[in-house]
Enzyme design. Structure first.
Site, PDB file in Angstrom:
ATOM      1  N   ARG A 227      26.543   5.346  60.381  1.00  0.00           N
ATOM      2  CA  ARG A 227      25.726   4.378  59.628  1.00  0.00           C
ATOM      3  C   ARG A 227      26.079   4.474  58.148  1.00  0.00           C
ATOM      4  NH1 ARG A 227      21.570   5.625  63.866  1.00  0.00           N
ATOM      5  NH2 ARG A 227      21.129   7.627  62.923  1.00  0.00           N
ATOM      6  N   PHE A 243      22.301  -5.049  68.457  1.00  0.00           N
ATOM      7  CA  PHE A 243      21.804  -3.849  69.154  1.00  0.00           C
ATOM      8  C   PHE A 243      21.267  -2.865  68.097  1.00  0.00           C
ATOM      9  CE2 PHE A 243      25.604  -5.442  71.378  1.00  0.00           C
ATOM     10  CZ  PHE A 243      25.128  -5.691  72.657  1.00  0.00           C
ATOM     11  N   ASP A 266      17.833  -7.063  68.508  1.00  0.00           N
ATOM     12  CA  ASP A 266      17.723  -6.172  69.671  1.00  0.00           C
ATOM     13  C   ASP A 266      16.925  -6.905  70.737  1.00  0.00           C
ATOM     14  OD1 ASP A 266      18.109  -2.823  69.950  1.00  0.00           O
ATOM     15  OD2 ASP A 266      16.772  -3.767  71.417  1.00  0.00           O
ATOM     16  N   SER A 267      17.238  -6.644  72.002  1.00  0.00           N
ATOM     17  CA  SER A 267      16.512  -7.335  73.077  1.00  0.00           C
ATOM     18  C   SER A 267      15.131  -6.724  73.301  1.00  0.00           C
ATOM     19  CB  SER A 267      17.323  -7.281  74.379  1.00  0.00           C
ATOM     20  OG  SER A 267      17.548  -5.939  74.740  1.00  0.00           O
ATOM     21  N   ALA A 294      21.719  -9.986  73.142  1.00  0.00           N
ATOM     22  CA  ALA A 294      22.906 -10.000  72.300  1.00  0.00           C
ATOM     23  C   ALA A 294      23.926 -11.050  72.748  1.00  0.00           C
ATOM     24  CB  ALA A 294      23.558  -8.626  72.302  1.00  0.00           C
ATOM     25  N   ASP A 314      26.622  -2.028  68.443  1.00  0.00           N
ATOM     26  CA  ASP A 314      26.329  -0.681  68.954  1.00  0.00           C
ATOM     27  C   ASP A 314      25.555  -0.794  70.261  1.00  0.00           C
ATOM     28  OD1 ASP A 314      25.989   2.027  69.244  1.00  0.00           O
ATOM     29  OD2 ASP A 314      24.407   2.204  67.735  1.00  0.00           O
ATOM     30  N   CYS A 354      29.244   4.017  73.569  1.00  0.00           N
ATOM     31  CA  CYS A 354      28.715   5.346  73.908  1.00  0.00           C
ATOM     32  C   CYS A 354      28.895   5.631  75.391  1.00  0.00           C
ATOM     33  CB  CYS A 354      27.249   5.457  73.504  1.00  0.00           C
ATOM     34  SG  CYS A 354      26.199   4.244  74.294  1.00  0.00           S
TER      35      CYS A 354
END
Ligand code: SAH
Length: 410
Positions: A227, A243, A266-267, A294, A314, A354
């Site tokens: 970040r 995200f 973000d959802s 997204a 992300d 990730c």
């Protein structure tokens, strides 16, 4: 749900049984890999209880390592020592936790008002144990029955070393817990729980963290330095943080990076609320937060002809296993392709994965595909990983899951 952790006599730390490997299957373990799968096991000499100490031996009787047994898991033995002299007793767990905590001090991550991962599973020779410190509180996540049956020792050690106001136990991801035969309910295990969100410092910014209900153990500590790195490119740019979860990249770009404006998406409505609160907490008035999917939002922005100077992607883990790798790579391709379309000339793409089963090479290949299909070059500026309080064992590269690429799109 009551905890279903077998009681094992963990006192002596000496083996109660020997797990014998099939011929030609010992090599990874001589190489210090800690995971012994059921498919490698020839037979069990003895009747070990789940969580008990066992020795691992070759089919012709040579000692390989010492670990903890779990008959429920495909991962039958987790190895914690590779010499026959080491006892897997309380003193060993204490020493390993102490070494892990000391490392974070060496890394300069001991600001009492800050947050850091104190124990990172295999990366700290404590397979199945994760401990995150958020200010005065600890979140402990146990992903192995072996560690669950030693929870008291672990918490006592942490209490002595770190003296937190409270230690909260967070269950493993549901799928993972089931594979291990672990049924640990989230609960307070020491001290008191915080009354509301905890506020921690990160590179001069402040973030509120919901310890009891947040994702993971409450926050994405692994992205801390990414970040900060992303913010260095944000000045004057219109940023899209896709995200966003609790708004880490958004706040870093808006405040530290002096972005012109940030759109955070973000959802999860809960995540969006956290992101907005964190933007407010840092006086970032130019962060707008939206709850949206997204994939749909990226398409809508493209259709509307919107442009950004920086796009951060992300996403959550797209690949749960090697089997879903192709689907995952298609999903990564899709969002990165969309991001490319949204970037103005000279724009910055911060793109992360990730998924442990997507290798660094797979991820870079995917980006090459995006450059090809999008007919725009992509200049890689930084290929980053998780922050150093998430050490990875060279003998267990499965722990190297996070990729964060910062690139420029001319
Ligand atoms: N960048 C964040 C962490 C992101 S975690 C940080 O630095 O803290 C991934 C986030 O993606 C989660 O918050 C999850 O709610 C969100 N998410 C999952 N699927 C999504 C989707 N289809 N559309 C938008 N957001 C999604």
């Amino acid at each position: 749900m009551p905890d279903a952790v077998p009681h094992v006599d963990t006192g002596e730390g000496l083996p109660t049984a020997t797990i014998v490997l099939k011929p030609k299957r010992a090599r990874p373990f001589f190489g210090r890999h800690p995971w012994v799968l059921d498919s490698a096991v020839l037979r069990v000499d003895g009747a070990p209880a789940d969580g008990a100490v066992v020795d691992l031996a070759t089919h012709d009787g040579q000692f390989v390592g010492r670990g903890l047994w779990n008959s429920t898991s495909r991962l039958r033995v987790r190895l914690y020592a590779f010499d026959a002299a080491t006892k897997l007793d309380d003193a060993l767990w204490q020493a390993r936790i102490e070494a892990a905590v000391r490392l974070r001090r060496t890394l300069g991550l001991d600001d009492p008002a800050g947050a850091a991962r104190l124990v990172n599973s295999e990366g700290d020779d404590l397979s199945g144990l994760i401990v995150d410190r958020y200010g005065d509180y600890l979140a402990v996540q146990v992903t192995a029955l072996a560690m669950a049956s030693r929870l008291d020792t672990i918490c006592d050690t942490l209490q002595t070393l770190v003296a937190p106001r409270g230690i909260l136990l967070r269950g493993a991801e549901r799928g993972l817990a089931k594979l291990e035969g672990l049924h640990l309910a989230d609960r307070l295990v020491r001290g008191s729980a915080p009354a509301g969100p905890i506020f921690v410092h990160e590179h001069g910014l402040r973030f509120g963290i919901d310890l009891a209900e947040g994702q993971k153990t409450g926050y994405y500590l692994d992205q801390r330095d990414n970040r900060h790195a992303a913010a260095r490119y944000a000045q004057g740019r219109r940023v899209l943080d896709m995200f966003c979860y609790s708004g880490g990249f958004s706040v870093a770009c808006a405040v530290a990076g002096r972005a012109a404006s940030v759109l955070a998406v973000d959802s999860s409505a809960k995540a969006a609320t956290l992101a907005k609160a964190n933007a407010d907490l840092n006086g970032a008035a130019n962060v707008a937060v939206e709850t949206a999917d997204a994939f749909e939002k990226l398409d809508a922005l493209l259709a509307a002809g919107e442009r950004f100077g920086m796009v951060v992607l992300d996403p959550p883990k797209f690949a749960r296993s090697r089997a879903s790798l192709d689907d995952a790579l298609r999903a990564y391709h899709r969002i990165n392709r969309a991001a490319l379309g949204l970037l103005e000339p000279g724009g910055i793409l911060v793109t992360c994965s990730c998924s442990g089963s997507v290798s660094r090479e797979d991820f870079l290949q995917m980006l090459a595909g995006v450059a090809q299909r999008g007919r725009r070059p992509i200049q890689l500026l930084e290929c980053r990983g998780a922050a150093p309080d998430h050490p990875v064992s060279a003998s267990c590269l499965e722990g190297e899951y996070l990729k964060c690429v910062i690139a420029r799109v001319p």
